[in-house]
Design a protein around this motif. Structure first.
Motif, mmCIF file in Angstrom:
data_model
loop_
_atom_site.group_PDB
_atom_site.id
_atom_site.type_symbol
_atom_site.label_atom_id
_atom_site.label_comp_id
_atom_site.label_asym_id
_atom_site.label_seq_id
_atom_site.Cartn_x
_atom_site.Cartn_y
_atom_site.Cartn_z
ATOM 1 N N GLY A 59 0.814 -1.209 0.000
ATOM 2 C CA GLY A 59 0.000 0.000 0.000
ATOM 3 C C GLY A 59 0.846 1.257 0.000
ATOM 4 N N PRO A 60 0.231 2.370 -0.378
ATOM 5 C CA PRO A 60 0.965 3.630 -0.435
ATOM 6 C C PRO A 60 0.947 4.387 0.881
ATOM 7 C CG PRO A 60 -1.239 3.948 -1.286
ATOM 8 C CD PRO A 60 -1.129 2.490 -0.913
ATOM 9 N N SER A 61 1.891 5.295 1.021
ATOM 10 C CA SER A 61 1.810 6.328 2.049
ATOM 11 C C SER A 61 1.070 7.490 1.403
ATOM 12 C CB SER A 61 3.203 6.764 2.487
ATOM 13 O OG SER A 61 3.855 5.726 3.175
ATOM 14 N N THR A 62 -0.041 7.896 2.011
ATOM 15 C CA THR A 62 -0.950 8.841 1.373
ATOM 16 C C THR A 62 -1.080 10.131 2.158
ATOM 17 O OG1 THR A 62 -2.213 6.991 0.455
ATOM 18 C CG2 THR A 62 -3.301 9.133 0.474
ATOM 19 N N LEU A 63 -1.165 11.240 1.438
ATOM 20 C CA LEU A 63 -1.441 12.546 2.027
ATOM 21 C C LEU A 63 -2.931 12.806 1.883
ATOM 22 C CD1 LEU A 63 -0.152 15.182 3.199
ATOM 23 C CD2 LEU A 63 -0.122 16.043 0.851
ATOM 24 N N LEU A 64 -3.607 13.144 3.015
ATOM 25 C CA LEU A 64 -5.050 13.355 3.012
ATOM 26 C C LEU A 64 -5.413 14.638 3.738
ATOM 27 C CD1 LEU A 64 -4.586 10.009 4.006
ATOM 28 C CD2 LEU A 64 -6.855 10.022 2.967
ATOM 29 N N ALA A 65 -6.660 15.073 3.510
ATOM 30 C CA ALA A 65 -7.214 16.248 4.178
ATOM 31 C C ALA A 65 -8.610 15.915 4.678
ATOM 32 C CB ALA A 65 -7.279 17.426 3.204
ATOM 33 N N PRO A 66 -9.140 16.692 5.625
ATOM 34 C CA PRO A 66 -10.542 16.501 6.009
ATOM 35 C C PRO A 66 -11.444 16.571 4.780
ATOM 36 C CG PRO A 66 -9.455 17.959 7.552
ATOM 37 C CD PRO A 66 -8.481 17.736 6.427
ATOM 38 N N ALA A 67 -12.510 15.768 4.782
ATOM 39 C CA ALA A 67 -13.332 15.566 3.580
ATOM 40 C C ALA A 67 -13.907 16.850 2.986
ATOM 41 C CB ALA A 67 -14.451 14.585 3.889
ATOM 42 N N LYS A 68 -14.250 17.814 3.827
ATOM 43 C CA LYS A 68 -14.908 19.021 3.334
ATOM 44 C C LYS A 68 -13.931 20.137 2.960
ATOM 45 C CE LYS A 68 -19.274 18.149 5.729
ATOM 46 N NZ LYS A 68 -20.290 18.674 6.692
ATOM 47 N N THR A 69 -12.656 19.813 2.905
ATOM 48 C CA THR A 69 -11.675 20.800 2.458
ATOM 49 C C THR A 69 -12.011 21.229 1.034
ATOM 50 O OG1 THR A 69 -9.973 19.745 3.823
ATOM 51 C CG2 THR A 69 -9.214 21.247 2.095
ATOM 52 N N PRO A 70 -12.071 22.533 0.736
ATOM 53 C CA PRO A 70 -12.458 23.004 -0.601
ATOM 54 C C PRO A 70 -11.602 22.423 -1.715
ATOM 55 C CG PRO A 70 -12.429 24.823 0.959
ATOM 56 C CD PRO A 70 -11.837 23.642 1.677
ATOM 57 N N ASP A 71 -12.252 22.172 -2.834
ATOM 58 C CA ASP A 71 -11.547 21.615 -3.992
ATOM 59 C C ASP A 71 -10.342 22.459 -4.376
ATOM 60 O OD1 ASP A 71 -13.410 19.604 -4.102
ATOM 61 O OD2 ASP A 71 -14.564 20.486 -5.753
ATOM 62 N N ALA A 72 -10.490 23.780 -4.296
ATOM 63 C CA ALA A 72 -9.406 24.669 -4.713
ATOM 64 C C ALA A 72 -8.146 24.441 -3.887
ATOM 65 C CB ALA A 72 -9.849 26.130 -4.607
ATOM 66 N N ILE A 73 -8.316 24.200 -2.589
ATOM 67 C CA ILE A 73 -7.160 23.944 -1.720
ATOM 68 C C ILE A 73 -6.552 22.584 -2.037
ATOM 69 C CG2 ILE A 73 -6.458 23.480 0.657
ATOM 70 C CD1 ILE A 73 -8.378 25.594 1.595
ATOM 71 N N VAL A 74 -7.402 21.567 -2.141
ATOM 72 C CA VAL A 74 -6.920 20.216 -2.433
ATOM 73 C C VAL A 74 -6.179 20.182 -3.768
ATOM 74 C CG1 VAL A 74 -7.642 17.848 -2.961
ATOM 75 C CG2 VAL A 74 -8.665 19.063 -1.030
ATOM 76 N N GLU A 75 -6.733 20.859 -4.766
ATOM 77 C CA GLU A 75 -6.092 20.882 -6.082
ATOM 78 C C GLU A 75 -4.746 21.588 -6.022
ATOM 79 O OE1 GLU A 75 -6.912 19.351 -8.853
ATOM 80 O OE2 GLU A 75 -8.641 18.437 -7.853
ATOM 81 N N LYS A 76 -4.678 22.671 -5.264
ATOM 82 C CA LYS A 76 -3.415 23.410 -5.175
ATOM 83 C C LYS A 76 -2.344 22.574 -4.492
ATOM 84 C CE LYS A 76 -1.208 27.719 -3.915
ATOM 85 N NZ LYS A 76 -1.369 29.149 -3.611
ATOM 86 N N ILE A 77 -2.701 21.965 -3.350
ATOM 87 C CA ILE A 77 -1.727 21.114 -2.663
ATOM 88 C C ILE A 77 -1.338 19.942 -3.569
ATOM 89 C CG2 ILE A 77 -1.282 19.657 -0.656
ATOM 90 C CD1 ILE A 77 -3.388 21.304 0.854
ATOM 91 N N GLY A 78 -2.342 19.375 -4.234
ATOM 92 C CA GLY A 78 -2.083 18.245 -5.122
ATOM 93 C C GLY A 78 -1.086 18.587 -6.218
ATOM 94 N N ARG A 79 -1.249 19.749 -6.845
ATOM 95 C CA ARG A 79 -0.318 20.161 -7.903
ATOM 96 C C ARG A 79 1.103 20.278 -7.381
ATOM 97 N NH1 ARG A 79 -4.563 23.684 -9.177
ATOM 98 N NH2 ARG A 79 -3.504 25.414 -8.116
ATOM 99 N N GLU A 80 1.229 20.878 -6.195
ATOM 100 C CA GLU A 80 2.559 21.065 -5.626
ATOM 101 C C GLU A 80 3.187 19.733 -5.215
ATOM 102 O OE1 GLU A 80 4.080 23.768 -5.927
ATOM 103 O OE2 GLU A 80 2.369 25.004 -6.510
ATOM 104 N N VAL A 81 2.366 18.823 -4.684
ATOM 105 C CA VAL A 81 2.884 17.514 -4.280
ATOM 106 C C VAL A 81 3.347 16.717 -5.497
ATOM 107 C CG1 VAL A 81 2.267 15.273 -3.296
ATOM 108 C CG2 VAL A 81 1.592 17.362 -2.129
ATOM 109 N N VAL A 82 2.552 16.731 -6.554
ATOM 110 C CA VAL A 82 2.935 16.014 -7.779
ATOM 111 C C VAL A 82 4.261 16.546 -8.300
ATOM 112 C CG1 VAL A 82 2.355 15.621 -10.197
ATOM 113 C CG2 VAL A 82 0.596 15.342 -8.437
ATOM 114 N N ALA A 83 4.375 17.870 -8.356
ATOM 115 C CA ALA A 83 5.619 18.478 -8.847
ATOM 116 C C ALA A 83 6.795 18.110 -7.943
ATOM 117 C CB ALA A 83 5.463 20.000 -8.921
ATOM 118 N N LEU A 84 6.544 18.097 -6.640
ATOM 119 C CA LEU A 84 7.602 17.762 -5.691
ATOM 120 C C LEU A 84 8.056 16.320 -5.850
ATOM 121 C CD1 LEU A 84 9.314 18.330 -3.123
ATOM 122 C CD2 LEU A 84 7.298 17.673 -1.772
ATOM 123 N N VAL A 85 7.088 15.382 -5.847
ATOM 124 C CA VAL A 85 7.437 13.964 -5.902
ATOM 125 C C VAL A 85 8.046 13.584 -7.248
ATOM 126 C CG1 VAL A 85 6.528 11.606 -5.756
ATOM 127 C CG2 VAL A 85 5.701 13.359 -4.189
#
Length: 335
Positions: free
Chosen positions: A262-288
């Motif tokens: 299984g993976p090590s996963t980065l998560l957020a509380p379910a109701k976190t706005p899409d805009a925040i999740v997408e922004k963190i996601g973009r930065e994480v993808v670029a980082l990894v």
């Protein structure tokens, strides 16, 4: 005359209503324009310091701090097989300032293991990205007189109750595998749970427990020094960091229980706005995906992933039923 006097008022009311209607989307627009984050971010690890999850989280925190322009602080909240830290994040404000880094157990197997789990990862958390695949290896203390999985099982049958298998908490992969081995092969191996992988490895080296399935990241250095002996790696392929160690299938054990990684996963509380999740996601993808981070992850003995929030969500939904079935098949319950 009355109509002419009312017309400006009606126009003003329409404008005011239109402005009010826009209010809910203004935060998302602001976020999309890059205002998040405006303060430090807390990255919770539901295990003590010293294990793979903690090590990986600190690398991610360092990289994200630079990319987001705000400090990302790792906070260890270990205990109860990852439940304490995971529940803390699930119940936190969905504003992007409290995130979770975890291995699969707290968000998969725990659903089947606990009847009164204080959170539901399917509805209270949302994946941002799978950071890396955490490869694990069945390892014994060098004093245990076995060199293969077959020899281990034969020894366990000959010496019932003598082997003590350490885990980083109830319901984690080592516990599940221990229960599976007992049930499948009729052996008697004692399960000894710890608050995390770090404390468990200390006792494994000291001989307080004499075998485990642990992360390649944490165990590799001790294997290289001859203090621990690897028998087989979980998964369908050999681990890049331990190329000379066979898979369970190559060792003659082709069971589904030994193929799950299984993976090590980065998560957020379910109701976190899409805009925040997408922004963190973009930065994480670029980082990894960066060569420097890929090298660091591989040096840990893990294998980098770095997928998008949508890909991580699909992967979780596909992985979850497989783990739940395996956990149910072992018969392990914890409450």
């Amino acid at each position: 005359m009355k109509q002419s006097k009312l017309a400006p008022r009606r126009r003003a009311m329409r404008i005011a209503c239109a402005a009010l209607a826009l209010l809910p989307v203004l935060p998302a627009i602001a976020l999309a324009q890059g205002e998040y984050p405006t303060k430090p971010i807390r990255l919770v690890v539901p295990y003590p310091a010293g294990g793979l999850t903690d090590t990986l989280a600190r690398q991610v925190a360092e990289g994200l701090s630079k990319r987001l322009g705000q400090t990302v602080v790792v906070e260890n909240k270990g205990g109860a097989g990852g439940i304490i830290g995971t529940d803390f994040v699930a119940k936190s404000a969905p504003d992007g300032y409290t995130l979770l880094m975890t291995i699969p157990g707290p968000i998969t197997a725990n659903i089947a293991l606990y009847k009164k789990l204080p959170y539901d990862p399917r509805t209270e958390l949302r994946p941002i990205s799978d950071i890396a695949t955490a490869r694990t290896v069945l390892t014994v203390n060098s004093t245990v007189p076995v060199k293969t999985v077959a020899e281990l099982l034969a020894y366990a049958k000959k010496e019932p109750g003598k082997l003590r298998m350490g885990s980083w908490g109830p319901g984690t992969q080592p516990h599940t595998i221990q229960a599976y081995m007992d049930k499948t092969y009729g052996v008697d191996i004692l399960h000894v749970p710890y608050r995390g992988e770090g404390p468990m490895v200390s006792d494994l080296l000291a001989g307080q427990v004499n075998l485990t399935i642990g992360s390649v990241t944490t165990l590799r250095q001790h294997i290289a020094m001859g203090k621990l002996r690897p028998l087989a790696v979980a998964g369908t392929t050999r681990a890049k960091a331990l190329p000379d160690v066979p898979t369970f299938a190559e060792a003659g054990y082709n069971d589904a229980a030994y193929k799950i990684v299984g993976p090590s996963t980065l998560l957020a509380p379910a109701k976190t706005p899409d805009a925040i999740v997408e922004k963190i996601g973009r930065e994480v993808v670029a980082l990894v995906k960066s060569p420097a981070m890929q090298e660091k992850i591989e040096e840990m003995g893990a294998e980098p992933i770095g997928n998008t929030p949508q890909e991580a969500e699909r992967a979780y939904k596909a992985y979850l039923p497989v783990v739940l079935k395996l956990t149910a098949d072992t018969g392990v319950t914890l409450d």
